[in-house]
Design a protein around this motif. Sequence first.
Motif, PDB file in Angstrom:
ATOM      1  N   LYS A   1       0.711  -1.169   0.076  1.00  0.00           N
ATOM      2  CA  LYS A   1       0.050  -0.043   0.015  1.00  0.00           C
ATOM      3  C   LYS A   1       1.084   1.174  -0.132  1.00  0.00           C
ATOM      4  O   LYS A   1       0.527   2.182  -0.763  1.00  0.00           O
TER       5      LYS A   1
ATOM      6  N   GLY B   1       2.423   1.722  -3.350  1.00  0.00           N
ATOM      7  CA  GLY B   1       1.349   2.169  -4.141  1.00  0.00           C
ATOM      8  C   GLY B   1       0.965   3.596  -4.123  1.00  0.00           C
ATOM      9  O   GLY B   1       0.709   4.273  -5.096  1.00  0.00           O
ATOM     10  N   THR B   2       1.154   4.187  -2.887  1.00  0.00           N
ATOM     11  CA  THR B   2       0.881   5.623  -2.679  1.00  0.00           C
ATOM     12  C   THR B   2       1.969   6.506  -3.017  1.00  0.00           C
ATOM     13  O   THR B   2       1.566   7.480  -3.785  1.00  0.00           O
TER      14      THR B   2
ATOM     15  N   THR C   1       5.514   4.205  -8.440  1.00  0.00           N
ATOM     16  CA  THR C   1       5.057   4.361  -9.720  1.00  0.00           C
ATOM     17  C   THR C   1       3.626   3.687 -10.094  1.00  0.00           C
ATOM     18  O   THR C   1       3.214   3.901 -11.175  1.00  0.00           O
ATOM     19  N   GLY C   2       3.165   3.043  -9.292  1.00  0.00           N
ATOM     20  CA  GLY C   2       1.880   2.523  -9.485  1.00  0.00           C
ATOM     21  C   GLY C   2       1.900   0.858  -9.762  1.00  0.00           C
ATOM     22  O   GLY C   2       0.916   0.426  -9.951  1.00  0.00           O
ATOM     23  N   GLN C   3       3.179   0.519 -10.278  1.00  0.00           N
ATOM     24  CA  GLN C   3       3.458  -0.861 -10.639  1.00  0.00           C
ATOM     25  C   GLN C   3       3.662  -1.727  -9.509  1.00  0.00           C
ATOM     26  O   GLN C   3       4.513  -1.565  -8.746  1.00  0.00           O
ATOM     27  N   GLU C   4       2.733  -2.588  -9.079  1.00  0.00           N
ATOM     28  CA  GLU C   4       2.825  -3.598  -7.839  1.00  0.00           C
ATOM     29  C   GLU C   4       4.251  -4.514  -8.324  1.00  0.00           C
ATOM     30  O   GLU C   4       4.336  -5.014  -9.362  1.00  0.00           O
TER      31      GLU C   4
ATOM     32  N   ARG D   1      10.507   0.410  -6.995  1.00  0.00           N
ATOM     33  CA  ARG D   1       9.189   0.991  -7.795  1.00  0.00           C
ATOM     34  C   ARG D   1       8.987   2.463  -7.616  1.00  0.00           C
ATOM     35  O   ARG D   1       7.806   2.947  -7.201  1.00  0.00           O
TER      36      ARG D   1
END
Length: 323
Positions: A269, A272-273, A276-279, A301
């Motif tokens: 999380k 993601g915050t 880059t948004g790529q898990e 990331r």
Amino acid sequence: MKGRLPEGARLERFRERLRLLLPEDRALGIAVSGGSDSMALLLLAAASGRPVEAATVDHRLREESSHEASWVGERCGELGIPHVVLEAEWAQRPASAVQEQARDERYRLLGNWAARRSLSAILVAHHADDQAETLLMRLARGAGVRGLAGMREVAPLPGRRSVPLIRPLLTWRKSELEAICSDAGITPRQDLSNVDAQYERPRVRHALAELAWLSAEHLGRSAAHLAAADEAIEWATDRAWNESVRLSPTGIDYTRSEPVEVQRRILLKILGTLGTGQEPRGAELSRMMSSLEEGGTATLRGVLCSGGRIWRFEPAPPRKQRT
């Protein structure tokens, strides 16, 4: 159409599940390939009384695909259901990971179609046998609880999370869907890639068919139990986030005391915050956690992560351009 639409207990079973999964009565989109699974879904939806539209994705990877899409359009015309063919757009024809790339392109096209048509959800025909195969495939890869929970009845459509992806047939066996097509006088199309042993899923399907003691229903039940466990872990993660995570203008601090799986989800999380948004992949996340536990630093990331008593996360500085 020579035969009859689903009726009686079959139809009521479908209607009831669809009511639970999607109570509103707005138009639904159905992904129909022409195989027995999606054709049975089309027939059930047509008989349900809900407003529906259908789309067939032509991946343009097989010579027969355009003919199959046209055949589905003819069947939809007989049922009075609007139908459209969505053609894949390849800058370069996939040479590896073909099924994975085809799936991504399929969901992209379906998402755009749903947005254009203001559809409330996309329905797909994954069933209990598919769920059993998925569970075994992920088990073989060493997946965790989230992966072993299998496919969910309701999930965000990949690439367009505002559109629900609905799987109303996850408790149905493939044989039941084939019977629906047979009763309707429909001979579904056959995609030979579904039996091509070069792909993982057909290999697992063949192995599962040879193991009489391994029940698709029981595997599906296990996946459902794991999905419930996954929801419990998510609940615990949300509580831990509120209690142990502090956000500031410069980054995020995490004082950890939770079980490892909750820590992993909090880190996802955080990434993601800030990232880059790529898990990240599971192995990447495990390596980062090991480094932080030893008091080290890592960048993943687009996030700079620092270990210690309190773990610190902030956006990584831009990489210097080579001159």
